[in-house]
Structures are given as structure tokens and as C-alpha cells.
Design an enzyme around this catalytic site. Structure first.
Site, PDB file in Angstrom:
ATOM      1  N   GLU A   1      -7.591  68.579   1.999  1.00 53.00           N
ATOM      2  CA  GLU A   1      -6.892  69.871   2.084  1.00 53.00           C
ATOM      3  C   GLU A   1      -7.869  71.048   2.045  1.00 53.00           C
ATOM      4  O   GLU A   1      -7.634  72.065   2.673  1.00 53.00           O
ATOM      5  CB  GLU A   1      -5.878  69.963   0.932  1.00 53.00           C
ATOM      6  CG  GLU A   1      -4.691  70.860   1.241  1.00 53.00           C
ATOM      7  CD  GLU A   1      -5.022  72.310   1.029  1.00 53.00           C
ATOM      8  OE1 GLU A   1      -4.802  73.091   1.959  1.00 53.00           O
ATOM      9  OE2 GLU A   1      -5.530  72.671  -0.055  1.00 53.00           O
TER      10      GLU A   1
ATOM     11  N   SER B   1      -5.800  70.806  -5.604  1.00 48.50           N
ATOM     12  CA  SER B   1      -5.588  69.542  -4.884  1.00 48.50           C
ATOM     13  C   SER B   1      -6.629  69.399  -3.779  1.00 48.50           C
ATOM     14  O   SER B   1      -6.713  70.259  -2.905  1.00 48.50           O
ATOM     15  CB  SER B   1      -4.211  69.524  -4.237  1.00 48.50           C
ATOM     16  OG  SER B   1      -3.222  69.720  -5.202  1.00 48.50           O
TER      17      SER B   1
ATOM     18  N   ARG C   1       1.327  73.378   3.395  1.00 43.18           N
ATOM     19  CA  ARG C   1      -0.119  73.633   3.304  1.00 43.18           C
ATOM     20  C   ARG C   1      -0.708  73.930   4.681  1.00 43.18           C
ATOM     21  O   ARG C   1      -1.815  73.503   5.003  1.00 43.18           O
ATOM     22  CB  ARG C   1      -0.869  72.437   2.676  1.00 43.18           C
ATOM     23  CG  ARG C   1      -0.528  72.122   1.243  1.00 43.18           C
ATOM     24  CD  ARG C   1      -0.983  73.234   0.310  1.00 43.18           C
ATOM     25  NE  ARG C   1      -0.886  72.860  -1.075  1.00 43.18           N
ATOM     26  CZ  ARG C   1       0.210  73.002  -1.815  1.00 43.18           C
ATOM     27  NH1 ARG C   1       1.309  73.505  -1.287  1.00 43.18           N
ATOM     28  NH2 ARG C   1       0.193  72.647  -3.087  1.00 43.18           N
TER      29      ARG C   1
HETATM   30  N1  EPU Z   1       0.849  61.492 -10.064  1.00 44.64           N
HETATM   31  C1  EPU Z   1       0.243  60.361 -10.543  1.00 44.64           C
HETATM   32  N2  EPU Z   1      -1.053  60.444 -10.954  1.00 44.64           N
HETATM   33  C2  EPU Z   1      -1.766  61.580 -10.898  1.00 44.64           C
HETATM   34  C3  EPU Z   1      -1.151  62.733 -10.386  1.00 44.64           C
HETATM   35  C4  EPU Z   1       0.168  62.664  -9.973  1.00 44.64           C
HETATM   36  O1  EPU Z   1       0.863  59.290 -10.624  1.00 44.64           O
HETATM   37  O2  EPU Z   1      -2.920  61.576 -11.292  1.00 44.64           O
HETATM   38  C5  EPU Z   1       2.270  61.436  -9.688  1.00 44.64           C
HETATM   39  C6  EPU Z   1       3.136  62.128 -10.748  1.00 44.64           C
HETATM   40  O3  EPU Z   1       3.513  61.257 -11.746  1.00 44.64           O
HETATM   41  C7  EPU Z   1       4.322  62.580  -9.936  1.00 44.64           C
HETATM   42  C8  EPU Z   1       3.726  62.865  -8.572  1.00 44.64           C
HETATM   43  O4  EPU Z   1       2.482  62.172  -8.507  1.00 44.64           O
HETATM   44  O5  EPU Z   1       5.254  61.535  -9.791  1.00 44.64           O
HETATM   45  C9  EPU Z   1       3.551  64.344  -8.276  1.00 44.64           C
HETATM   46  O6  EPU Z   1       2.660  64.940  -9.195  1.00 44.64           O
HETATM   47  P1  EPU Z   1       2.634  66.544  -9.458  1.00 44.64           P
HETATM   48  O7  EPU Z   1       3.983  67.013  -9.818  1.00 44.64           O
HETATM   49  O8  EPU Z   1       1.509  66.831 -10.375  1.00 44.64           O
HETATM   50  O9  EPU Z   1       2.370  67.183  -8.032  1.00 44.64           O
HETATM   51  P2  EPU Z   1       1.434  66.773  -6.826  1.00 44.64           P
HETATM   52  O10 EPU Z   1       2.292  66.337  -5.689  1.00 44.64           O
HETATM   53  O11 EPU Z   1       0.351  65.870  -7.246  1.00 44.64           O
HETATM   54  C10 EPU Z   1       1.568  69.122  -5.689  1.00 44.64           C
HETATM   55  C11 EPU Z   1       0.642  70.174  -5.137  1.00 44.64           C
HETATM   56  C12 EPU Z   1       0.033  70.979  -6.296  1.00 44.64           C
HETATM   57  C13 EPU Z   1       1.152  71.631  -7.070  1.00 44.64           C
HETATM   58  C14 EPU Z   1       2.092  70.513  -7.609  1.00 44.64           C
HETATM   59  C15 EPU Z   1       3.304  71.066  -8.307  1.00 44.64           C
HETATM   60  C16 EPU Z   1      -0.206  69.271  -3.043  1.00 44.64           C
HETATM   61  C17 EPU Z   1      -1.374  68.723  -2.318  1.00 44.64           C
HETATM   62  N3  EPU Z   1      -0.403  69.565  -4.346  1.00 44.64           N
HETATM   63  O12 EPU Z   1       0.790  68.206  -6.440  1.00 44.64           O
HETATM   64  O13 EPU Z   1      -0.752  72.004  -5.715  1.00 44.64           O
HETATM   65  O14 EPU Z   1       0.653  72.384  -8.169  1.00 44.64           O
HETATM   66  O15 EPU Z   1       2.572  69.741  -6.473  1.00 44.64           O
HETATM   67  O16 EPU Z   1       4.164  71.627  -7.383  1.00 44.64           O
HETATM   68  O17 EPU Z   1       0.857  69.454  -2.445  1.00 44.64           O
HETATM   69  C18 EPU Z   1      -2.949  72.686  -5.045  1.00 44.64           C
HETATM   70  O18 EPU Z   1      -2.517  72.689  -3.875  1.00 44.64           O
HETATM   71  O19 EPU Z   1      -4.124  72.994  -5.316  1.00 44.64           O
HETATM   72  C19 EPU Z   1      -2.063  72.251  -6.121  1.00 44.64           C
HETATM   73  C20 EPU Z   1      -2.492  72.102  -7.370  1.00 44.64           C
END
Ligand code: EPU
Length: 335
Positions: free
Chosen positions: A331, A235, A160
Site C-alpha cells: 500500500e 498498514s 485506498r
Molecule cells: N488481524 C489479525 N492479526 C493481526 C491484525 C489483524 O488476525 O495482526 C485480524 C483482526 O483480528 C480482525 C481483522 O484482522 O479480524 C481486521 O483487523 P483491524 O480491525 O485491525 O483492521 P485491518 O483490516 O487490519 C484496516 C486498515 C487500517 C485501519 C483499520 C481499522 C487497511 C489496509 N488497513 O486494518 O488502516 O486503521 O482497518 O479500520 O485497510 C492504514 O491504512 O494505515 C491503517 C492503519
């Protein structure tokens, strides 16, 4: 040059925040942009408006980058080299690539925003970052009006992050991005857990680009709010990188804490998990709140102000610091 007065920016930012641009101009070519810069350089840029939280009216001239067009620079049996103008909608470009069987960005389906802003935060999702396909970024230097080129290396891409958030910030206007995509032997990235599950549920063993794109679209629709229906900027925070030492201490207290190892010394913790554990997931405060299916996303239900959402972000940051000793970094650009 058609400069409009007192224009609402509500439809120009995916958070749907209603602030006013005292003066507003839409620019449709590099030439027009260069002409504009001869008379006014102290400008506020807006493109897809998908990574900003507007907290006040904008006094500077707001310049909307609306330069469109996709061209194929060259191709061979295996790869295609494309240049895409900054004002093209990102998702439409991804769909166009999928239709033409150009591989590399299918995992980045349905990300809001325009092509011109994709390098700034090096958009990424489901195991793919856009930096892996970008060959060149073209930009106009605000000070001189000159068109310059950044190679992939010049862009200094990170998680990012890029030069456009650091040394080059507020100095350049991205006008086009060039990509190298595959025409065959695609490097499909299906290892991200939810994608595997989604494909397995459909009994797809050898997925096409379209299968992956469809899977990503369906996963994103199930977790992330559509900005056309509920204002948001994806995010709101970055996933924090902490030391393995600190992670081990946290794990003793919070045994289910997820992490993605980065190196021997550092690991990334999902901010969404931290925010959910702190009790904010799905919380609604009048016109704004925390999304019910993904705690990393702050939402505007209609008429929230940017200030209110920023305050909520700060409340969340404090709570996470108190509970976990982790500083969450915002972010999106708060203006
Ligand atoms: N999780 C929770 N609660 C929540 C959300 C997530 O416990 O409310 C846990 C999930 O269970 C999982 C972990 O967090 O174990 C990761 O969740 P997820 O796969 O949804 O991905 P993320 O790390 O929350 C990142 C990116 C997203 C991208 C997803 C998928 C960042 C800041 N965000 O989210 O990017 O779509 O991975 O690759 O790195 C964006 O930047 O706008 C965005 C949506």
C-alpha cells in the site's frame, strides 16, 4: 528561494528512514510553488511522509509542501464547508473539527500525515473513508503551473485508491482539500466492533464527536505504533480482495479466516490475519520487523534501511502467496 543541500529526510518520513536529499526546499504558498515550477519541474514531493518507504537517496529536488491554513468557505444551519491547505497536519485538523463540533472525520483521528495527502490513498478507518466528506481537491499541474480543481467525482475514489494514484500520478501537486462537514444531526459511525466495545466499556450510550474521537485514539494507540516512537507507515499492505469462490476454498482449509463481504462475487480478507497466520507477527530482525500488535504494520526500530524493510515485505508477500495463494499488494509508495 532557499534551496538547502544534503538534507537528511529522517524527520520528514514517518518510517524514520535516513536518506539524503541532495537538494531540498520547503514551499509555503501556492504562488511560491508556481514560481518554483517555472525553473524546475522534475521534482520529488514530500508532505507528511506518512505513506512512503524511502530506499535510496533522492537526487531530484525534494519539495516539502508546507502550505498551512484553514478557512470556512460558507455554512448554514446544518453543514459547514471548509478549505484546508495541504500542509496542515491531519490529526490536528480532526481535533480542531471535533472541538468545533464539525462531524464526519472523527473516526479518522490519529492517522499520521497531512491534509494534502489524505485524498491520494483515500484514508479510511473504523467504517469511514475520507472520500465521503471531500467536496473538492485543489492542485497545481506540474507541467503548466496552473491551479486546477478536482470535484469529488473527478477524484475517482476507491478503497485506498484515487485518480492521484493512477491517471493523475506525478502530474499534480495537491495544495488544498475542501470538506463538507455536519454541524448537527451528525452521521455517527459507531458500528465497527471495537468502537462499540470501547464506548460500551465507558457506558456511553449517546456518543459525542469527542467520545468517538477519543475511542478511536485509544484503539489506535493500543494496536498501532506511534511513529514518533517506532518508525512505521501504518498498514504496509492493502487488504486483498478475492473471489467468494476462492474464499470458500480457503475457509475449508483455514476455518477461522475472517472476511468482509464486498459484493456477491468478491470479499476482502484482512492481510493482518494472513501475515499473523504465516508466523510473522511480532518478528524482529535487528532494527526492523513486524509490529507485535498488528501484523499489517512493518516497523523501523531505529536505524533500518528502506531496502531491508522492502526485502522483508517481499519475503512476506512470497510466504502469503505460498500459504494462501493470495498476492498481497503493497500500500505504501516504495521509492
Ligand atoms: N488481524 C489479525 N492479526 C493481526 C491484525 C489483524 O488476525 O495482526 C485480524 C483482526 O483480528 C480482525 C481483522 O484482522 O479480524 C481486521 O483487523 P483491524 O480491525 O485491525 O483492521 P485491518 O483490516 O487490519 C484496516 C486498515 C487500517 C485501519 C483499520 C481499522 C487497511 C489496509 N488497513 O486494518 O488502516 O486503521 O482497518 O479500520 O485497510 C492504514 O491504512 O494505515 C491503517 C492503519
Amino acid at each position: 528561494m532557499n534551496i538547502q543541500k544534503n538534507i537528511s529526510l529522517k524527520n520528514y518520513n514517518t518510517f524514520g528512514i535516513d536518506v539524503i536529499a541532495k537538494r531540498f526546499i520547503s514551499v509555503t504558498s501556492v504562488y511560491e510553488l508556481q514560481q518554483l515550477l517555472k525553473i524546475e519541474r522534475d521534482i520529488f514531493l514530500i508532505s507528511g511522509g506518512s505513506n512512503m518507504l524511502l530506499t535510496k537517496d533522492i537526487k531530484k529536488l525534494v519539495v516539502h509542501i508546507d502550505i498551512e491554513g484553514i478557512s470556512i468557505d460558507r455554512e448554514n444551519e446544518n453543514d459547514v464547508y471548509l478549505t484546508v491547505n495541504a500542509g496542515e497536519n491531519w490529526h490536528n485538523f480532526v481535533l480542531w473539527c471535533v472541538t468545533n463540533n464539525y462531524g464526519g472525520i472523527e473516526n479518522l483521528s490519529l492517522i499520521p500525515g497531512n491534509v494534502g495527502t489524505c485524498p491520494i490513498q483515500n484514508i479510511g478507518a473504523y467504517g469511514v473513508e475520507v472520500k465521503d466528506t471531500i467536496t473538492k481537491v485543489e492542485a497545481v499541474e506540474i507541467k503548466t503551473g496552473k491551479l486546477v480543481q478536482f470535484s469529488n467525482e473527478d477524484c475517482n475514489f476507491g478503497y485506498r485508491n484515487s485518480i492521484f494514484k493512477n491517471d493523475a500520478k506525478n502530474k499534480f501537486i495537491i495544495t488544498a482539500v475542501s470538506f463538507k462537514l455536519t454541524k448537527k444531526s451528525h452521521h455517527l459511525n459507531t458500528s465497527y466492533g471495537v468502537i462499540e466495545t470501547e464506548l460500551a466499556a465507558k457506558n456511553i450510550e449517546t456518543p459525542s464527536l469527542k467520545n468517538i474521537s477519543d475511542a478511536v485514539i485509544s484503539i489506535r494507540r493500543s494496536k498501532l505504533p506511534d511513529p514518533k516512537e517506532i518508525g512505521n507507515s501504518g498498514s504496509f499492505f492493502k487488504n486483498p480482495v478475492i473471489s467468494v469462490l476462492k474464499f470458500n476454498q480457503l475457509q475449508e482449509k483455514f476455518s477461522t479466516i475472517p472476511n468482509y463481504k464486498i459484493s456477491e462475487k468478491e470479499t476482502k480478507v484482512p492481510a493482518g490475519w494472513l501475515i499473523e497466520q504465516a508466523g510473522f507477527k511480532g518478528k524482529r530482525y535487528g532494527e526492523y520487523g513486524v509490529h507485535s500488535k498488528q501484523a499489517l504494520v512493518l516497523v523501523n526500530y531505529g536505524d533500518a534501511s528502506g531496502k531491508e524493510i522492502h526485502q522483508l515485505a517481499q519475503t512476506i508477500q512470497e510466504a502469503i502467496l505460498n500459504k494462501f495463494g493470495i498476492r498481497l499488494e503493497i500500500e505504501v509508495n516504495v521509492i
